[in-house]
Design a protein around this motif. Sequence first.
Motif, mmCIF file in Angstrom:
data_model
loop_
_atom_site.group_PDB
_atom_site.id
_atom_site.type_symbol
_atom_site.label_atom_id
_atom_site.label_comp_id
_atom_site.label_asym_id
_atom_site.label_seq_id
_atom_site.Cartn_x
_atom_site.Cartn_y
_atom_site.Cartn_z
ATOM 1 N N PHE A 72 70.143 27.738 63.328
ATOM 2 C CA PHE A 72 70.217 28.637 64.281
ATOM 3 C C PHE A 72 69.287 27.713 65.001
ATOM 4 N N ASP A 73 69.704 28.020 66.784
ATOM 5 C CA ASP A 73 68.675 27.545 67.561
ATOM 6 C C ASP A 73 68.047 28.433 68.736
ATOM 7 N N ILE A 74 66.792 28.091 68.584
ATOM 8 C CA ILE A 74 66.011 28.952 69.242
ATOM 9 C C ILE A 74 66.123 29.540 70.348
ATOM 10 N N ASP A 75 66.342 28.822 72.089
ATOM 11 C CA ASP A 75 66.080 29.521 72.763
ATOM 12 C C ASP A 75 67.335 30.327 73.395
ATOM 13 N N GLY A 76 67.182 31.686 73.801
ATOM 14 C CA GLY A 76 68.400 32.044 74.114
ATOM 15 C C GLY A 76 69.990 32.425 73.170
ATOM 16 N N VAL A 77 69.054 32.382 71.587
ATOM 17 C CA VAL A 77 69.846 32.515 70.526
ATOM 18 C C VAL A 77 68.162 33.652 69.938
ATOM 19 N N GLY A 123 74.030 28.654 68.688
ATOM 20 C CA GLY A 123 73.686 28.510 69.714
ATOM 21 C C GLY A 123 73.946 28.596 70.989
ATOM 22 N N ASP A 124 73.269 28.481 71.819
ATOM 23 C CA ASP A 124 73.672 29.315 73.449
ATOM 24 C C ASP A 124 74.243 28.494 74.267
ATOM 25 N N ASN A 125 74.122 27.109 74.060
ATOM 26 C CA ASN A 125 73.880 25.887 75.087
ATOM 27 C C ASN A 125 75.122 25.025 74.592
ATOM 28 N N SER A 167 75.162 21.616 74.565
ATOM 29 C CA SER A 167 73.924 20.724 72.629
ATOM 30 C C SER A 167 74.469 21.382 71.786
ATOM 31 N N ASP A 168 74.201 23.031 71.450
ATOM 32 C CA ASP A 168 74.701 23.422 70.166
ATOM 33 C C ASP A 168 76.522 23.257 69.527
ATOM 34 N N ILE A 169 76.676 23.994 70.996
ATOM 35 C CA ILE A 169 78.136 23.383 70.537
ATOM 36 C C ILE A 169 78.750 22.064 70.167
HETATM 37 MG MG MG Z 1 69.125 27.218 73.003
#
Ligand code: MG
Length: 373
Positions: A26-31, A312-314, A317-319
């Motif tokens: 899990f990503d943190i910021d935005g998730v 993720g939300d970005n 980076s995440d995807i």
């Molecule tokens: Mg994020």
Amino acid sequence: KTTQWQRRSFQTAPPAGRIPDFAFAFDIDGVLLRSSTPIPSAHEALSYLQQQRIPFILLTNGGGKSEEERVADVAEKLKVPLDTSMFVQSHTPFAEMTDLHDKTILVAGGDGAKCASVARGYGFKNVVTPGDILVAHPEIWPFANVFREHYAPLASPLPKPIDPSNPANSLQIDAMFVYNDPRDWGLDATILMDLLLSSRGVLGTLSPKNNDRSLPNNGYLQDAQPHLYYSNPDLWWAASYHLPRLGQGGFREAFNGVWAAATQGASLDMTVMGKPYQPTYEFAERLLRKYRKTLFGSTGLNDPLRRVYMVGDNPESDIRGANGYKSPYGSEWRSCLVETGVYAGGEAPEGARPDVVSRDVGEAVKWALKDAG
Ligand code: MG
Ligand code: G3P
């Protein structure tokens, strides 16, 4: 007590006792959080996975504090037990750079001395920050008077002064790191420029090769200059403001402009870590496997980890990271993009298109549990 949310959504958890062959990152910021505000479905989603003993780690491009401090902070905000055995920040992989532990390094970014103490915690013995340099030599950045009260109490003495008349006894930097989003772009850019233009990283000097067009890269050679390491490429990130905010990648792009202008377009050699890059995902999978082993006490050989769901939300980076990651351990990573952060709809760029778009982390977990079968 199973909440209505759990009754409605999770009929497909693995039968008790069997080690699941999948896990989550899990990503943190935005998730999970928007700055310090929890995203509504985050607590239930993580709590459910813990109850079902489905392993997960947190993999963030954030940082600026020790892993212990940040993970305790996130656990408190989400009301979910978390610890450093399941936690990767942007700069966590820097701890493995043991060849630089005895060198003198510059650590820029974050809240003043905090990143310096994180670096020392990793084993770096000689850490200098731009604030330390400013307090010892205020004239190095003439516009910093307004920040003096901020820097003074945080500063540590320099191991050596800036003394260009006596380079052998002048402060020399062997490597430069940006650990977290810079706060004072002006000071950090000034110090990085001084070091990249210096003779062998001796602050206060200039390399005699600079601007020598008979040399490659207009003489701006980085054969002896300290190497520049960024911990996180994010141009944007999701904080508490409703629109994405400039991150460490914003500083990097601004600094690239200053470098290009000052060197008539010379190239700049740097290393950028963090999501979406392979080394960060490999580091994360190693930690996930180690964590899974402690959870189940298995060697993992007869309980392979086949699939990891990156939420993720970005997209950048995440995807992109999950899509492009080539696991040396044989796992397949699938990407789940949530609509609670940087991503604001529309088609993501080539290479950054997710396996699923979900309203939030709760929906993403439901989708993944069904997909895992
Ligand atoms: Mg994020
Ligand atoms: O500095 C934090 C930002 O870059 C994004 O962090 O948790 O969304 O990877 P995260």
